[in-house]
Motif scaffolding. Sequence first.
Motif, PDB file in Angstrom:
ATOM      1  N   TYR A 202       0.861  -1.176  -0.070  1.00 57.34           N
ATOM      2  CA  TYR A 202      -0.059   0.061  -0.057  1.00 57.34           C
ATOM      3  C   TYR A 202       0.819   1.098  -0.124  1.00 57.34           C
ATOM      4  CZ  TYR A 202      -3.574   3.416   1.581  1.00 57.34           C
ATOM      5  OH  TYR A 202      -4.407   4.269   1.726  1.00 57.34           O
ATOM      6  N   ASN A 203       1.896   1.069   0.742  1.00 53.76           N
ATOM      7  CA  ASN A 203       2.743   2.228   0.641  1.00 53.76           C
ATOM      8  C   ASN A 203       3.867   2.321  -0.417  1.00 53.76           C
ATOM      9  OD1 ASN A 203       2.514   4.035   3.157  1.00 53.76           O
ATOM     10  ND2 ASN A 203       2.103   1.968   4.160  1.00 53.76           N
ATOM     11  N   GLY A 204       3.658   1.467  -1.334  1.00 57.87           N
ATOM     12  CA  GLY A 204       4.330   1.505  -2.589  1.00 57.87           C
ATOM     13  C   GLY A 204       5.791   0.839  -2.560  1.00 57.87           C
ATOM     14  N   SER A 316      -4.083  17.989   4.452  1.00 54.67           N
ATOM     15  CA  SER A 316      -2.513  18.760   4.328  1.00 54.67           C
ATOM     16  C   SER A 316      -1.304  18.205   5.179  1.00 54.67           C
ATOM     17  CB  SER A 316      -2.491  20.102   4.738  1.00 54.67           C
ATOM     18  OG  SER A 316      -3.056  20.335   6.273  1.00 54.67           O
ATOM     19  N   ARG A 317      -1.943  17.136   6.234  1.00 55.76           N
ATOM     20  CA  ARG A 317      -0.943  16.606   6.920  1.00 55.76           C
ATOM     21  C   ARG A 317      -0.944  15.002   6.741  1.00 55.76           C
ATOM     22  NH1 ARG A 317      -2.745  19.103  11.983  1.00 55.76           N
ATOM     23  NH2 ARG A 317      -3.675  20.570  10.501  1.00 55.76           N
ATOM     24  N   SER A 320      -0.153  11.637   0.671  1.00 58.25           N
ATOM     25  CA  SER A 320      -1.261  10.513  -0.001  1.00 58.25           C
ATOM     26  C   SER A 320      -0.229   9.873  -1.080  1.00 58.25           C
ATOM     27  CB  SER A 320      -1.962  11.705  -0.774  1.00 58.25           C
ATOM     28  OG  SER A 320      -1.515  12.772  -1.566  1.00 58.25           O
ATOM     29  N   TYR A 321       0.966  10.097  -1.151  1.00 55.99           N
ATOM     30  CA  TYR A 321       1.795   9.366  -2.067  1.00 55.99           C
ATOM     31  C   TYR A 321       3.271   9.271  -1.479  1.00 55.99           C
ATOM     32  CZ  TYR A 321       3.788  14.017  -3.227  1.00 55.99           C
ATOM     33  OH  TYR A 321       4.353  15.014  -3.355  1.00 55.99           O
ATOM     34  N   ARG A 322       3.872   8.297  -2.153  1.00 54.48           N
ATOM     35  CA  ARG A 322       5.532   8.404  -1.620  1.00 54.48           C
ATOM     36  C   ARG A 322       6.298   8.222  -3.195  1.00 54.48           C
ATOM     37  NH1 ARG A 322       9.480   4.887  -0.707  1.00 54.48           N
ATOM     38  NH2 ARG A 322       8.256   3.144  -1.667  1.00 54.48           N
ATOM     39  N   LEU A 323       7.202   8.839  -3.104  1.00 49.17           N
ATOM     40  CA  LEU A 323       8.117   9.041  -4.399  1.00 49.17           C
ATOM     41  C   LEU A 323       9.169   7.865  -4.279  1.00 49.17           C
ATOM     42  CD1 LEU A 323       8.849  12.659  -4.781  1.00 49.17           C
ATOM     43  CD2 LEU A 323       7.217  11.405  -5.917  1.00 49.17           C
ATOM     44  N   ARG A 324       9.356   7.150  -5.527  1.00 49.75           N
ATOM     45  CA  ARG A 324      10.310   6.411  -5.406  1.00 49.75           C
ATOM     46  C   ARG A 324      11.599   6.793  -5.548  1.00 49.75           C
ATOM     47  NH1 ARG A 324       9.387   2.295 -10.142  1.00 49.75           N
ATOM     48  NH2 ARG A 324       7.831   1.572  -8.895  1.00 49.75           N
TER      49      ARG A 324
ATOM     50  N   GLN B  70       8.903   9.850  -9.762  1.00 49.57           N
ATOM     51  CA  GLN B  70       8.402   8.532  -9.749  1.00 49.57           C
ATOM     52  C   GLN B  70       7.741   8.276  -8.612  1.00 49.57           C
ATOM     53  OE1 GLN B  70      12.134   6.403 -11.494  1.00 49.57           O
ATOM     54  NE2 GLN B  70      10.472   5.102 -11.866  1.00 49.57           N
ATOM     55  N   LEU B  71       6.445   7.995  -8.599  1.00 48.07           N
ATOM     56  CA  LEU B  71       5.692   7.737  -7.676  1.00 48.07           C
ATOM     57  C   LEU B  71       5.854   6.270  -7.279  1.00 48.07           C
ATOM     58  CD1 LEU B  71       2.019   9.171  -7.916  1.00 48.07           C
ATOM     59  CD2 LEU B  71       4.443  10.023  -7.079  1.00 48.07           C
ATOM     60  N   ALA B  72       5.922   5.719  -6.157  1.00 44.67           N
ATOM     61  CA  ALA B  72       6.372   4.454  -5.711  1.00 44.67           C
ATOM     62  C   ALA B  72       5.486   3.240  -6.199  1.00 44.67           C
ATOM     63  CB  ALA B  72       6.358   4.327  -4.055  1.00 44.67           C
ATOM     64  N   ARG B  73       4.290   3.623  -6.452  1.00 43.90           N
ATOM     65  CA  ARG B  73       3.194   2.748  -6.978  1.00 43.90           C
ATOM     66  C   ARG B  73       2.285   3.521  -7.756  1.00 43.90           C
ATOM     67  NH1 ARG B  73      -1.828   2.819  -4.313  1.00 43.90           N
ATOM     68  NH2 ARG B  73      -1.836   3.453  -2.216  1.00 43.90           N
ATOM     69  N   TYR B  75      -0.741   5.416  -7.669  1.00 39.77           N
ATOM     70  CA  TYR B  75      -1.515   5.937  -6.945  1.00 39.77           C
ATOM     71  C   TYR B  75      -2.792   6.522  -7.503  1.00 39.77           C
ATOM     72  CZ  TYR B  75       1.982   5.823  -3.119  1.00 39.77           C
ATOM     73  OH  TYR B  75       2.712   5.228  -2.140  1.00 39.77           O
ATOM     74  N   GLN B  79      -3.108  12.074  -7.268  1.00 43.26           N
ATOM     75  CA  GLN B  79      -1.853  11.845  -6.249  1.00 43.26           C
ATOM     76  C   GLN B  79      -0.805  12.398  -7.072  1.00 43.26           C
ATOM     77  OE1 GLN B  79      -4.395   9.715  -6.261  1.00 43.26           O
ATOM     78  NE2 GLN B  79      -4.829  10.171  -4.089  1.00 43.26           N
ATOM     79  N   ALA B  83       1.845  15.269  -6.500  1.00 41.67           N
ATOM     80  CA  ALA B  83       3.397  15.181  -6.246  1.00 41.67           C
ATOM     81  C   ALA B  83       3.991  16.125  -7.038  1.00 41.67           C
ATOM     82  CB  ALA B  83       3.496  13.713  -6.790  1.00 41.67           C
ATOM     83  N   HIS B 173      -5.026  20.921  -1.172  1.00 42.15           N
ATOM     84  CA  HIS B 173      -4.517  19.420  -1.003  1.00 42.15           C
ATOM     85  C   HIS B 173      -5.159  18.512  -1.561  1.00 42.15           C
ATOM     86  CE1 HIS B 173      -1.304  21.576   1.700  1.00 42.15           C
ATOM     87  NE2 HIS B 173      -2.723  22.111   2.124  1.00 42.15           N
ATOM     88  N   LEU B 174      -4.738  17.854  -2.455  1.00 43.29           N
ATOM     89  CA  LEU B 174      -5.642  16.995  -3.388  1.00 43.29           C
ATOM     90  C   LEU B 174      -5.489  15.591  -2.699  1.00 43.29           C
ATOM     91  CD1 LEU B 174      -4.760  18.118  -7.048  1.00 43.29           C
ATOM     92  CD2 LEU B 174      -6.739  18.854  -5.529  1.00 43.29           C
ATOM     93  N   TYR B 175      -6.445  14.831  -2.501  1.00 44.22           N
ATOM     94  CA  TYR B 175      -6.580  13.604  -2.429  1.00 44.22           C
ATOM     95  C   TYR B 175      -7.609  12.831  -3.035  1.00 44.22           C
ATOM     96  CZ  TYR B 175     -10.415  15.330   0.447  1.00 44.22           C
ATOM     97  OH  TYR B 175     -11.639  15.877   0.836  1.00 44.22           O
TER      98      TYR B 175
END
Lengths: 337, 323
Positions: A202-204, A316-317, A320-324, B70-73, B75, B79, B83, B173-175
């Motif tokens: 889920y966290n990529g 804002s806190r 919502s995404y994680r960069l590789r 690059q996003l990790a997956r 999303y 998202q 980013a 802040h987009l979600y």
Amino acid sequence: MTEIAAREHASTRLSRGGVHAEVTVIVTVVERPEPLDELYREYAAVLESCGRSYEFIFVAHPFFREMLEPLLALARDGAPVRTIESPRSIGETALLRMGLAESRGSIVVTVPAYRQVQPSAIRELLAAVDGGVDLAVARRWPRVDARVNRLQHLALHLTAGRLANGTLHDVACGVRAARRDVLQDIPLYGDFARFLPLLAIYNGYNVVEVASEQHASDLASRVYRPGVYVRRLIDILGLYFLLRFTEKPLRFFGLIGAVLAGVGGVALLVMFVQRLLGQPLGDRPLLLLAVLLATLGVQAIALGLVGEMIVHFNASRRRSYRLREPRTPGSESARSS
Amino acid sequence: MPPLALPELSVVVPLYNEEESVGPLVDAVREALAGQPAWELVLVDDGSRDSTAQVAGALAAADPRVVLLQLARNYGQTQAMQAGFDRANGRIVVSMDGDLQNDPRDIPLVVAKLEEGFDLVAGYRMRRQDKIVTRKIPSWVANRMIIWLTGVRIRDNGCSLKAYRRDLLDQLHLYSDMHRFLPALAAATANARIAEVPVRHHARRFGVSKYGLTRVAKLLADLLTIKMIASFRESPLAMFGLGALLSGLIATGFLSAWLWSFVDRGASADPSPMNAYVFPGSALLCIALAVFLTMLGLIAEEALQKVRAEEQLERFGAREVHA
């Protein structure tokens, strides 16, 4: 907060051996433990044969305090073993986090206090992590244990396993290896430690299964108390919501609410039309059912809206995404030294 | 004041499985922005399964103005856009699709409109080149509903080509899937001044469209959320209070019907015993709902008290600096 307090109260014993460990093995002692010193010897032998420096951290629920005694003797003899005894009755997740906070190796291996796979499996797990995998999990395959176990395994696979979109086949296997920064990055709380691979996906993070030979002591059939199954079911429901609807609660509650309110609404509409055609409304018990469904539906939707409101204001806190990040081999060792 | 080395304009493009499009896209952007001062192109790879990341990586390595995230997956587009926004340095940010359906030659147009004094400029697609049943009609209905529910008159919320001021993006802040409602969100939460300009639209050249009819239910849920945020973000309790009031009114209606049945009974030949509980029972259920909604509103206020106070402080502070 409470965990930090717990850690301060925990009896941590340091040994000289593990200061420059590459690999930290965290053993959470929380259910059906087997003799821990034997466990240590088996896994240490494998790590020794891999030519890795290692340390062991045993994190124990207070109920299993006595189980740690032989380990203290080992530590006194210079074995790289530390023991942490939780002061309160806490779950596996909190124990794991206590262990993680104490770990120093750049790779962390988690092992339950009972044998699920042959200890040699961690050799392949470590190789996978070295090869760039973020989290490597052992999969008991082929399964040779009792039919009851496999039935339960199937049930778990069809519920929790589904959430991984077919990439995981043995969510319940607790033998895992990962970079420490990966484990520290994954938000762990509640009872979700047992679903760590799902949270990692889920966290990529890149999760890979390694087929491993099932251990002989994992073969006996296990049936738990009914309460355990109920708890597991609640866990899976929570996990399902967490993985699918954290950012969009209204889609979950809204669907339930729309179905309920829809059925109720249609019934109300039909009865209203019939009333206009002359059939009295006051003596129809169906009206009660229709109103009940409609109110339940509105309640579900209202709950979903509260959820959306909370998500909106916390957007804002929340990450919502994680960069590789490009892997830099030198950085992790620099941080751990 | 940003240092001079930073670009004026950032173009953000989310990419998902666009290995064929990304090359022509970068070329087209380069060509379209040849006359512009400093700009950067932020490509966001949303966990593509094809070689999008490799192709985009090579392009980024060849041109310092092109950046690849690059996003990790995978999303989702929202998202990926967030980013890109987080990474973009420009005073003005332009977002657009990675599938070449938007035309980079329109970027200067939307930017020029923004410079007339708007916070957000949305493009709307002229002579849209898409399938009618699966794309155009749902899109038309959705846009009508968004206008009706939020009062923000945007003809084409689905068009990704938009320009924003940095200050506005800092407040958003987009979600979830909120990028589709960005103008409505911007108007509701940041009082953005919004304008529209017509833009070109091309038929898809490569790959397949990533939407389908199954979105409708999700869209409805999102619309309800947007409506709630637009109307009740400052007072959640008011929304639930209104619901409770409505529910109470219905309860009163059932009670009146019940009382009326006593009056009416004189005429009726055989009074049914069910009259004694069907209406009062329905009324009680509605009263229970009213109580539930009121309590839920109170809980919502409680849960949001802290974040809302902080947010208001932030906004107040930001406005002061602005003046």
